[in-house]
Motif scaffolding. Structure first.
Motif, PDB file in Angstrom:
ATOM      1  N   ASP A  72      46.914   4.366 -43.982  1.00 45.88           N
ATOM      2  CA  ASP A  72      46.706   3.953 -45.065  1.00 45.88           C
ATOM      3  C   ASP A  72      45.882   3.108 -45.594  1.00 45.88           C
ATOM      4  OD1 ASP A  72      49.871   4.563 -44.609  1.00 45.88           O
ATOM      5  OD2 ASP A  72      50.263   3.749 -43.240  1.00 45.88           O
ATOM      6  N   PRO A  73      45.596   3.128 -46.951  1.00 40.69           N
ATOM      7  CA  PRO A  73      44.705   1.892 -47.222  1.00 40.69           C
ATOM      8  C   PRO A  73      44.332   0.711 -47.228  1.00 40.69           C
ATOM      9  CG  PRO A  73      46.661   2.215 -49.717  1.00 40.69           C
ATOM     10  CD  PRO A  73      46.607   2.688 -48.191  1.00 40.69           C
ATOM     11  N   VAL A  74      43.286   0.036 -46.846  1.00 37.55           N
ATOM     12  CA  VAL A  74      42.807  -1.296 -46.655  1.00 37.55           C
ATOM     13  C   VAL A  74      42.724  -2.149 -47.915  1.00 37.55           C
ATOM     14  CG1 VAL A  74      41.737  -2.674 -44.688  1.00 37.55           C
ATOM     15  CG2 VAL A  74      42.328   0.141 -43.803  1.00 37.55           C
ATOM     16  N   TYR A  75      43.556  -3.498 -47.598  1.00 42.09           N
ATOM     17  CA  TYR A  75      42.920  -3.627 -49.173  1.00 42.09           C
ATOM     18  C   TYR A  75      41.707  -5.087 -48.483  1.00 42.09           C
ATOM     19  CZ  TYR A  75      47.232  -2.686 -51.734  1.00 42.09           C
ATOM     20  OH  TYR A  75      47.859  -1.933 -51.670  1.00 42.09           O
ATOM     21  N   PHE A  76      40.133  -4.699 -48.925  1.00 38.33           N
ATOM     22  CA  PHE A  76      39.378  -5.221 -47.857  1.00 38.33           C
ATOM     23  C   PHE A  76      39.300  -6.601 -48.337  1.00 38.33           C
ATOM     24  CE2 PHE A  76      38.802  -0.917 -46.981  1.00 38.33           C
ATOM     25  CZ  PHE A  76      38.035  -0.594 -45.844  1.00 38.33           C
ATOM     26  N   LEU A  77      39.116  -6.548 -49.563  1.00 39.71           N
ATOM     27  CA  LEU A  77      38.434  -7.829 -50.405  1.00 39.71           C
ATOM     28  C   LEU A  77      39.790  -9.141 -50.465  1.00 39.71           C
ATOM     29  CD1 LEU A  77      36.127  -6.251 -53.701  1.00 39.71           C
ATOM     30  CD2 LEU A  77      35.419  -6.912 -51.140  1.00 39.71           C
ATOM     31  N   THR A  78      41.058  -8.602 -49.882  1.00 42.57           N
ATOM     32  CA  THR A  78      41.386 -10.114 -49.871  1.00 42.57           C
ATOM     33  C   THR A  78      41.435 -10.114 -48.083  1.00 42.57           C
ATOM     34  OG1 THR A  78      43.395  -8.752 -49.417  1.00 42.57           O
ATOM     35  CG2 THR A  78      43.105  -9.372 -51.547  1.00 42.57           C
ATOM     36  N   GLN A  79      41.178  -9.482 -47.345  1.00 44.82           N
ATOM     37  CA  GLN A  79      40.932 -10.087 -46.186  1.00 44.82           C
ATOM     38  C   GLN A  79      39.687 -10.980 -45.552  1.00 44.82           C
ATOM     39  OE1 GLN A  79      42.627  -6.366 -43.307  1.00 44.82           O
ATOM     40  NE2 GLN A  79      43.827  -6.232 -45.003  1.00 44.82           N
ATOM     41  N   PRO A  80      40.043 -12.080 -44.676  1.00 48.17           N
ATOM     42  CA  PRO A  80      38.817 -12.512 -44.714  1.00 48.17           C
ATOM     43  C   PRO A  80      38.366 -11.851 -43.404  1.00 48.17           C
ATOM     44  CG  PRO A  80      41.180 -13.788 -44.440  1.00 48.17           C
ATOM     45  CD  PRO A  80      41.315 -12.288 -44.458  1.00 48.17           C
ATOM     46  N   GLU A  81      38.904 -10.932 -42.645  1.00 42.08           N
ATOM     47  CA  GLU A  81      38.166 -10.855 -42.112  1.00 42.08           C
ATOM     48  C   GLU A  81      36.452 -10.193 -42.650  1.00 42.08           C
ATOM     49  OE1 GLU A  81      41.997  -8.557 -41.078  1.00 42.08           O
ATOM     50  OE2 GLU A  81      41.213 -10.599 -41.430  1.00 42.08           O
ATOM     51  N   TRP A  82      37.267  -9.327 -43.313  1.00 39.40           N
ATOM     52  CA  TRP A  82      36.340  -8.164 -44.117  1.00 39.40           C
ATOM     53  C   TRP A  82      35.275  -8.693 -45.279  1.00 39.40           C
ATOM     54  CZ3 TRP A  82      35.274  -3.474 -42.772  1.00 39.40           C
ATOM     55  CH2 TRP A  82      36.517  -2.532 -41.642  1.00 39.40           C
TER      56      TRP A  82
END
Length: 337
Positions: A186-196
């Protein structure tokens, strides 16, 4: 007769002559300007063109760097934009006490140090490694083409860089999530997840600045004495051995100088890129001191608290660069001053 001529009033004639000469010399020098000032004036007369060229830079420093220091007193006042700097009352260290009890500011300090540590660990060696790699490339056309490609991101605006990153990590059409979709995930919302945020930010900084930063180290490598390599070839050394035994030790002073400068900028994490990439959902790992100061000063209107945060930032940077310079001078005899 000789005894009568050998003294004047009981004082040897030699001493009388010496005292008279010194009195005449002092009287003559009393009417002559100090020799140091004469030398300085002569120097300015000879080199006035150089000082005229330096004058615009001096004026720029005075107007944009030294004159604004007058506003530092805002950090110690209950500042009101209507009363001005001079009319605002003094509050002493009150704003600094507020800073060190503010959870958001302490979080911003931790994030700044953490991101800067990652930049030092991964970002600082990147241009050095790149310069060493370019130095080993023998094909001139390929070398020039590769250098041009890696230099280009430095000349792209931070706004465009942020747009490229946002597009690349977009959950709907980004190339990263497209590749993840091919793998069946599944796609990952990278820029909304603090760890990324931190890996993306550090990686973007390396991509943007590593190529341009390698120019300094390539210039240092170009200054290495070619006879050292020729002697190493005669002794049977290969390219890998020459890099470790000749190239790196020869450019070590340059590496240390650049490291000192980098340590001095530890508290100056790229404000533009952070503010373009972060959002409230990533404040936990993305909010740094400069963005906190921006929100407090320009968005909330707490100019005095923001000034206190900026002064704290500057003092920490000053202490870091002084410490790094002192340690470098003590252990390697290489320093900025």
């Amino acid at each position: 007769m000789s005894d009568r001529n050998s003294d004047v009033g009981g004082v040897p004639i030699e001493e009388v002559v010496v005292e008279a000469q010194e009195a005449l010399r002092d009287r003559a020098q009393a009417h002559v300007p100090d020799k140091n000032w004469v030398k300085i004036l002569d120097h300015f007369k000879r080199e006035w063109q150089l000082y005229a060229m330096l004058l615009p830079t001096i004026i720029w420093f005075l107007v944009f760097l030294y004159k604004p220091m007058y506003g530092l007193q805002i950090a110690f006042k209950d500042y009101s934009i209507f009363r001005g700097v001079a009319g605002s009352p003094w509050v002493g260290w009150e704003h600094f006490q507020t800073l060190f009890t503010n959870d958001q500011f302490l979080r911003a300090v931790r994030n700044t140090i953490y991101i800067s540590a990652l930049n030092l660990l991964f970002g600082f060696p990147a241009p050095i490694i790149l310069a060493l790699m370019f130095n080993e490339v023998m094909h001139a056309t390929y070398k020039r083409t590769a250098q041009t490609i890696v230099y280009l991101p430095h000349f792209i605006s931070s706004v465009i860089i942020a747009g490229i990153v946002i597009t690349a990590f977009s959950p709907s059409a980004g190339i990263v999530n497209t590749f993840i979709g091919w793998l069946g995930f599944d796609p990952v919302y990278f820029l909304t997840q603090p760890e990324w945020f931190r890996p993306i930010f550090v990686g973007t900084g390396i991509w943007q600045e590593a190529g341009f930063g390698s120019i300094v180290f390539l210039a240092a490598i170009a200054g290495v004495n070619p006879s050292l390599y020729e002697s190493a070839v005669v002794d049977g050394a290969n390219r890998w051995q020459m890099m470790w035994k000749i190239t790196i030790p020869s450019i070590l002073p340059t590496i240390l100088i650049m490291l000192i400068i980098r340590i001095g900028n530890v508290m100056e994490v790229s404000f533009e890129l952070v503010i373009l990439l972060y959002q409230p959902s990533t404040y936990e790992t993305a909010d740094v001191v400069n963005t906190w100061i921006y929100r407090q000063g320009l968005q909330s209107g707490q100019y005095d608290l923001a000034a206190a945060g900026g002064l704290f930032n500057a003092v920490v940077a000053f202490v870091l660069v002084m410490t790094a310079n002192t340690l470098s001078r003590r252990f390697s005899r290489t320093s900025l001053w």
